[in-house]
Write an enzyme that holds these catalytic residues in place. Structure first.
Site, PDB file in Angstrom:
ATOM      1  N   HIS A 145      -3.205  29.158   1.055  1.00  0.00           N
ATOM      2  CA  HIS A 145      -2.815  27.845   0.832  1.00  0.00           C
ATOM      3  C   HIS A 145      -3.764  27.244  -0.484  1.00  0.00           C
ATOM      4  O   HIS A 145      -4.812  27.872  -0.506  1.00  0.00           O
ATOM      5  CB  HIS A 145      -3.064  26.879   2.020  1.00  0.00           C
ATOM      6  CG  HIS A 145      -4.463  26.623   2.324  1.00  0.00           C
ATOM      7  ND1 HIS A 145      -5.208  25.649   1.743  1.00  0.00           N
ATOM      8  CD2 HIS A 145      -5.296  27.093   3.210  1.00  0.00           C
ATOM      9  CE1 HIS A 145      -6.478  25.456   2.293  1.00  0.00           C
ATOM     10  NE2 HIS A 145      -6.420  26.571   3.013  1.00  0.00           N
TER      11      HIS A 145
ATOM     12  N   ASP B  38      -3.562  23.695  -1.318  1.00  0.00           N
ATOM     13  CA  ASP B  38      -3.643  22.276  -0.973  1.00  0.00           C
ATOM     14  C   ASP B  38      -5.383  22.470  -0.668  1.00  0.00           C
ATOM     15  O   ASP B  38      -5.914  23.282  -0.013  1.00  0.00           O
ATOM     16  CB  ASP B  38      -2.912  21.721   0.026  1.00  0.00           C
ATOM     17  CG  ASP B  38      -3.134  22.424   1.319  1.00  0.00           C
ATOM     18  OD1 ASP B  38      -3.114  23.853   1.607  1.00  0.00           O
ATOM     19  OD2 ASP B  38      -2.863  21.351   2.275  1.00  0.00           O
TER      20      ASP B  38
ATOM     21  N   ASP C 258     -12.429  27.014   0.184  1.00  0.00           N
ATOM     22  CA  ASP C 258     -11.308  26.728   0.965  1.00  0.00           C
ATOM     23  C   ASP C 258     -10.199  26.259   0.395  1.00  0.00           C
ATOM     24  O   ASP C 258      -9.966  24.926   0.148  1.00  0.00           O
ATOM     25  CB  ASP C 258     -11.797  25.771   2.368  1.00  0.00           C
ATOM     26  CG  ASP C 258     -10.490  25.395   3.196  1.00  0.00           C
ATOM     27  OD1 ASP C 258      -9.472  26.320   3.225  1.00  0.00           O
ATOM     28  OD2 ASP C 258     -10.668  24.390   3.691  1.00  0.00           O
TER      29      ASP C 258
ATOM     30  N   GLU D 188      -1.232  23.476   4.243  1.00  0.00           N
ATOM     31  CA  GLU D 188      -2.112  24.040   5.418  1.00  0.00           C
ATOM     32  C   GLU D 188      -3.036  22.750   5.852  1.00  0.00           C
ATOM     33  O   GLU D 188      -3.322  22.872   7.183  1.00  0.00           O
ATOM     34  CB  GLU D 188      -2.790  25.090   5.036  1.00  0.00           C
ATOM     35  CG  GLU D 188      -3.631  25.938   6.040  1.00  0.00           C
ATOM     36  CD  GLU D 188      -4.881  25.497   6.656  1.00  0.00           C
ATOM     37  OE1 GLU D 188      -5.417  25.610   7.587  1.00  0.00           O
ATOM     38  OE2 GLU D 188      -5.798  24.665   5.629  1.00  0.00           O
ATOM     39  N   GLU D 189      -3.572  22.113   5.017  1.00  0.00           N
ATOM     40  CA  GLU D 189      -4.635  21.091   5.473  1.00  0.00           C
ATOM     41  C   GLU D 189      -4.051  19.950   6.087  1.00  0.00           C
ATOM     42  O   GLU D 189      -4.831  19.048   6.786  1.00  0.00           O
ATOM     43  CB  GLU D 189      -5.396  20.708   4.128  1.00  0.00           C
ATOM     44  CG  GLU D 189      -6.146  21.673   3.642  1.00  0.00           C
ATOM     45  CD  GLU D 189      -7.538  22.192   4.416  1.00  0.00           C
ATOM     46  OE1 GLU D 189      -7.395  21.720   5.557  1.00  0.00           O
ATOM     47  OE2 GLU D 189      -8.063  23.086   3.596  1.00  0.00           O
TER      48      GLU D 189
ATOM     49  N   GLU E  57      -7.311  33.259   5.660  1.00  0.00           N
ATOM     50  CA  GLU E  57      -8.755  32.618   5.636  1.00  0.00           C
ATOM     51  C   GLU E  57      -9.440  32.871   6.982  1.00  0.00           C
ATOM     52  O   GLU E  57      -8.663  33.044   8.061  1.00  0.00           O
ATOM     53  CB  GLU E  57      -8.683  31.066   5.078  1.00  0.00           C
ATOM     54  CG  GLU E  57      -7.804  30.195   6.251  1.00  0.00           C
ATOM     55  CD  GLU E  57      -7.980  28.910   5.702  1.00  0.00           C
ATOM     56  OE1 GLU E  57      -8.972  28.310   5.396  1.00  0.00           O
ATOM     57  OE2 GLU E  57      -6.817  28.248   5.496  1.00  0.00           O
TER      58      GLU E  57
END
Length: 451
Positions: free
Chosen positions: A85, A87, A117, A151-152, A179
């Site tokens: 991802h 974002d 991340d 994703e976040e 991840e």
């Protein structure tokens, strides 16, 4: 095919340098909310177009597109999925020592939101794919890269959209790599640890409503008051969960670590494996490690939001408590979780489920897991690869719906006094540039040997 002129700043010589790639990715401000990942995703699309990969953009929201790219293999093995991802979480309210989107390199470390991340991780994947494409020798099976949004904040416009609306893009895929959700054990820096995340705990967020008789607060409320019931509920989950449960994967993790680590860590982990209810088993270990390990042997429950009451001198008729529950992977149902919570609290309450994450199947540690471990062992003979369950949720929870076994694999190389996984979502997020290069080498070795 998109031309180089389409996107400003696209390198014309297609460098497979993970550090430069990570810097460029970090400089796209893709804070979620609102996300606005389009410019970053388009840049990656153009980069891979020029390298000769097949690319396709798919979007529920045009400002938040997803990219699915494919490097064709020889067709002798199933496709392999890499997912990442773009974002990142907000930086507002955090005290950064350096501008969070400048991507400065200082003393061998790349600083910036997303360094860990997971833009640094994506840069490893991109570098490996670009090198593989330039080699001109196709892997045994196709390599698919899904670069996703959101994703976040729940994945609605990202991985969930792809899995639900475009499952055909992942036909034939058996394994996926994404991840690692911040899975981290320090264990005193005794040796370099390489966690391979084989499953995640799933979220079950609940609102508990406790009812009591209202009245004047100058009088004793009694055991049926809402506050008294709140006390019983909080006392019931004071240990952080609903009782210990040793799963096969955590048992294997502890066995491997206790057999490979020096003392006192080997003995402490062996004692914890033998009796996870023993409060003294992990004596002497760092508090963060203790809390992480204890989170892996139980369904955890934490009270996070408490609301109730109207005035200081009025007994509340109702108090609500929001609970963040995380269930171990496997066939554990919401009904069992809620029944256990009620039984342990020992008081009547209404329970409303706010969020329920996807149930992850019990992990399979098969030949592909062995390949991931073997690459790490070859590249870092002194390190220890081991299977791990992470307490966080990532997009990996979604792909098993398509029959895909997912792994969290973030190859990092750093000294025993450094921790990079622990920096995700924190101010001054950064990553060692040598770790980026190490990770890209690991991904290239994996993909070149795919099949």
């Amino acid at each position: 095919m998109t031309t180089l002129a389409t996107t400003p700043g696209l390198p014309r010589d297609l460098p497979a340098d993970p550090v430069s790639l990570a810097q460029r990715l970090i400089r796209f401000e893709t804070v979620n909310p609102p996300g606005a990942e389009a410019a970053c995703v388009h840049w990656i699309r153009d980069l891979l177009d020029v390298a000769g990969l097949e690319t396709r953009l798919l979007a529920l929201d045009p400002e938040r597109p997803n990219l699915v790219a494919r490097l064709r293999g020889r067709g002798t093995e199933p496709p392999l999925l890499l997912h990442a991802h773009v974002d990142v979480v907000p930086v507002t309210g955090q005290d950064w020592s350096r501008p969070p989107f400048a991507a400065d390199i200082v003393d061998g470390e790349l600083w910036g939101r997303g360094a860990v991340d997971m833009k640094g991780h994506l840069a490893m994947m991109l570098a490996a794919l670009l090198r593989l494409a330039a080699d001109g020798t196709p892997p045994a099976g196709d390599v698919i890269l899904a670069v996703v949004a959101d994703e976040e904040a729940g994945s609605a416009t990202g991985a969930r959209f792809l899995v639900e609306r475009h499952p055909e893009l992942f036909a034939g895929v058996r394994y996926a790599i994404g991840e690692d959700g911040g899975a981290e054990l320090r264990l005193g820096g005794a040796t370099r640890l390489h966690p391979i995340v084989v499953a995640e705990k799933r979220a079950l967020w609940v609102r508990a409503t406790l009812h009591g008789t209202p009245g004047h607060a100058s009088r004793v409320a009694g055991p049926e008051g809402a506050a008294a019931k709140l006390h019983r509920l909080l006392a019931a989950i004071d240990g952080g969960g609903l009782g210990t449960l040793m799963t096969p994967v955590v048992d294997r993790m502890l066995a491997e670590l206790s057999g490979a680590l020096p003392e006192p860590y080997a003995g402490r982990l062996a004692a914890f494996r033998a009796d996870p209810d023993d409060p003294a088993a992990l004596t002497g270990l760092d508090d963060a490690d203790v809390r992480y390990l204890r989170s892996l042997v139980q369904h955890t429950v934490n009270a996070t939001v408490v609301q109730g009451g109207t005035a200081t001198n009025v007994l509340p008729a109702r108090i609500t408590v929001e609970l963040d529950g995380r269930l171990l992977p496997g066939e554990h149902s919401r009904e069992d979780f809620l029944a256990t919570l009620r039984a342990r609290a020992g008081c009547p309450m209404d329970l409303d489920v706010l969020v329920e994450g996807e149930r992850m199947p019990r992990p399979r540690l098969d030949g592909f897991y062995d390949r991931l471990a073997a690459v790490l062992k070859t590249k870092d003979p002194q390190g220890i690869p081991f299977p791990m369950v992470t307490t966080a949720s990532t997009d990996a929870r979604l792909f098993p719906r398509l029959g895909i076994q997912t792994f969290g694999w973030l190859p990092l190389l750093h000294g025993p006094d450094r921790s990079y996984r622990g920096r995700l979502h924190c101010p001054d997020e950064r990553i060692n540039v040598g770790s980026l290069e190490f990770g890209a080498d690991c991904f290239h070795a994996l993909l070149a040997g795919h099949g």
